[in-house]
Design a protein around this motif. Structure first.
Motif, PDB file in Angstrom:
ATOM      1  N   HIS A  77       4.816  -3.618  -3.688  1.00 47.14           N
ATOM      2  CA  HIS A  77       5.974  -4.489  -3.483  1.00 47.14           C
ATOM      3  C   HIS A  77       6.972  -4.569  -4.744  1.00 47.14           C
ATOM      4  N   MET A  78       6.234  -4.995  -5.794  1.00 47.34           N
ATOM      5  CA  MET A  78       6.952  -5.233  -7.083  1.00 47.34           C
ATOM      6  C   MET A  78       7.701  -3.820  -7.514  1.00 47.34           C
ATOM      7  N   ILE A 143       8.039   1.565   8.195  1.00 49.39           N
ATOM      8  CA  ILE A 143       9.009   2.370   7.618  1.00 49.39           C
ATOM      9  C   ILE A 143      10.457   2.309   8.112  1.00 49.39           C
ATOM     10  N   LEU A 144      10.575   2.086   9.441  1.00 53.95           N
ATOM     11  CA  LEU A 144      11.901   2.104   9.895  1.00 53.95           C
ATOM     12  C   LEU A 144      12.606   0.498   9.092  1.00 53.95           C
ATOM     13  N   ILE A 153      11.328  -8.998   5.422  1.00 52.98           N
ATOM     14  CA  ILE A 153       9.938  -8.389   5.725  1.00 52.98           C
ATOM     15  C   ILE A 153       9.685  -7.769   4.221  1.00 52.98           C
ATOM     16  N   ALA A 154       8.254  -8.037   3.884  1.00 53.01           N
ATOM     17  CA  ALA A 154       8.128  -7.295   2.760  1.00 53.01           C
ATOM     18  C   ALA A 154       7.223  -5.834   3.168  1.00 53.01           C
ATOM     19  N   HIS A 155       8.043  -5.042   3.840  1.00 52.58           N
ATOM     20  CA  HIS A 155       7.520  -4.019   4.354  1.00 52.58           C
ATOM     21  C   HIS A 155       6.687  -2.789   3.293  1.00 52.58           C
ATOM     22  N   GLY A 160       2.026  -0.640   1.366  1.00 57.56           N
ATOM     23  CA  GLY A 160       0.994  -0.454   0.109  1.00 57.56           C
ATOM     24  C   GLY A 160      -0.271  -0.955   0.478  1.00 57.56           C
ATOM     25  N   GLY A 161      -0.241  -2.103   1.238  1.00 53.61           N
ATOM     26  CA  GLY A 161      -1.868  -2.643   1.457  1.00 53.61           C
ATOM     27  C   GLY A 161      -2.501  -1.542   2.542  1.00 53.61           C
ATOM     28  N   LEU A 162      -1.769  -1.053   3.402  1.00 50.46           N
ATOM     29  CA  LEU A 162      -2.260  -0.067   4.384  1.00 50.46           C
ATOM     30  C   LEU A 162      -2.941   1.251   3.824  1.00 50.46           C
ATOM     31  N   VAL A 163      -2.230   1.570   2.687  1.00 51.71           N
ATOM     32  CA  VAL A 163      -2.564   2.971   1.942  1.00 51.71           C
ATOM     33  C   VAL A 163      -3.824   2.585   1.080  1.00 51.71           C
ATOM     34  N   GLY A 164      -3.825   1.531   0.365  1.00 52.04           N
ATOM     35  CA  GLY A 164      -4.852   1.122  -0.532  1.00 52.04           C
ATOM     36  C   GLY A 164      -6.198   0.896   0.253  1.00 52.04           C
ATOM     37  N   GLY A 165      -5.947   0.271   1.613  1.00 54.21           N
ATOM     38  CA  GLY A 165      -7.182   0.106   2.364  1.00 54.21           C
ATOM     39  C   GLY A 165      -7.663   1.590   3.011  1.00 54.21           C
TER      40      GLY A 165
END
Length: 359
Positions: A77-78, A143-144, A153-155, A160-165
């Motif tokens: 996010h950052m 993504i949209l 919202i911090a999309h 990032g969290g999803l990819v990391g998981g």
């Protein structure tokens, strides 16, 4: 909404908001939410997906990975957004990412309602959807959201969290750091490589072979029934019609000469409940059926086929009897369309699964 006692940590509200790469914000933002709706929405997802993941990896590993996934989501996010952010959704999306790799075909049962009060219209119901479809829909939403105008919202944290998981789950499965009794993406890929197809059962074998038998060591007392094996067991047959595939497709050539090899990965016991986590290192077993002691109830994750290298679980439970040793039978149909049975004995205290007989 705050979960950390601010006075105890000598922090103020701004220290718990992630902005300008502040370290306290990376940790604190996972425990701070903008309002009660924000909190409840995140907690629902954490309850649904977090329970499944925690059961697979354990409490300590779950807490550690949750923090790591939250930090990773905050970093993404950052790097791409940098607006101040609060909420656990980045870490929770990491949990979701691990679940889509570990439990892609598990069903999520969802409830919905739609109301038009001025028309006195109310529609409510429920439906089931596979994990991977739910995650895919949520990913498209994020993504949209990044492509559209800012919506608060911090999309990027979600993605990032999803990819990391996903990455952590793949590494865990690849190096056998994580075990799951359900079909993972690796198991699904393996079954496709082996050319395994689905079967249709046209005629059940005589129901008597599935009746409970009475032979188990419970609380150091052995009770045995001489009618353990009905006379018609060895002569019974099950009629099988493969769908669109030949028998060689269903049992690939490299498994035809093999015998089933059910091995215990680990077991969990709490006196009246015993769960065995198993893997089949041998030939596939079609239409597995359990035969268990009369005093015991049984469930298993396997359905119509136990594939080569497939993992799963069998759970035994009693009302008030301690299970310190148990024997059970697995009936199945082999590649020659013949009814077979395997008899096992498990001793939870030793984490052992002994093959007694196979015929």
């Amino acid at each position: 909404m705050f979960f950390l006692p601010l006075d105890s940590f000598n922090l103020n509200e701004n220290d718990l908001v992630l902005y300008n790469w502040n370290f306290s914000g990376f940790i604190g933002s996972m425990f701070v939410h903008a309002n009660i709706i924000h909190l409840l929405g995140n907690m629902i997802f954490l309850w649904v997906f977090g329970n499944a993941l925690c059961a697979a990896i354990g409490n300590i590993a779950y807490l550690f990975l949750y923090i790591c996934l939250g930090i990773f989501a905050g970093t993404v996010h950052m790097a791409f957004d940098a607006h101040p952010v609060v909420g656990a959704s980045g870490a929770i999306n990491g949990v979701v990412g691990m679940c889509v790799i570990l439990f892609p075909k598990n069903k999520l049962h969802c409830w919905y309602f739609f109301a038009l009060p001025f028309l006195w219209f109310l529609k409510a119901g429920k439906f089931a959807i596979s994990t991977y479809w739910m995650v895919l829909i949520w990913l498209v939403f994020d993504i949209l959201g990044n492509l559209g105008s800012p919506d608060g919202i911090a999309h990027y944290a979600h993605i990032g969290g999803l990819v990391g998981g996903v990455i952590i789950a793949i590494i865990g499965l690849k190096f056998k750091l994580i075990e799951t009794p359900h079909q993972s993406v690796f198991d699904i890929g393996l079954s496709k490589n082996l050319g395994v197809a689905q079967y249709q059962l046209n005629a059940e074998a005589p129901s008597s072979i599935y009746e409970p038998f009475r032979h188990t060591k419970i609380e150091n007392q052995t009770v045995e029934d001489k009618s353990l094996y009905p006379a018609d067991t060895n002569n019974s047959r099950t009629s099988i019609t493969p769908k669109k595939e030949t028998i060689n497709n269903l049992f690939p050539a490299d498994t035809l000469s093999m015998q089933p090899d059910i091995q215990l990965k680990h077991c969990i016991s709490n006196e009246t409940t015993l769960t065995l986590y198993l893997v089949n290192n041998g030939a596939p077993l079609k239409f597995p059926k359990l035969r268990v002691p009369k005093e015991v109830k049984a469930q298993m994750s396997f359905t119509n086929l136990i594939r080569y290298k497939e993992t799963g679980w069998i759970r035994f439970s009693t009302d008030n009897i301690t299970i310190d040793s148990i024997e059970f039978l697995i009936y199945y149909v082999d590649s020659a369309q013949q009814q077979r049975k395997i008899r096992f004995r498990c001793v939870p205290a030793k984490s052992s699964l002994e093959l007694i007989s196979a015929n």
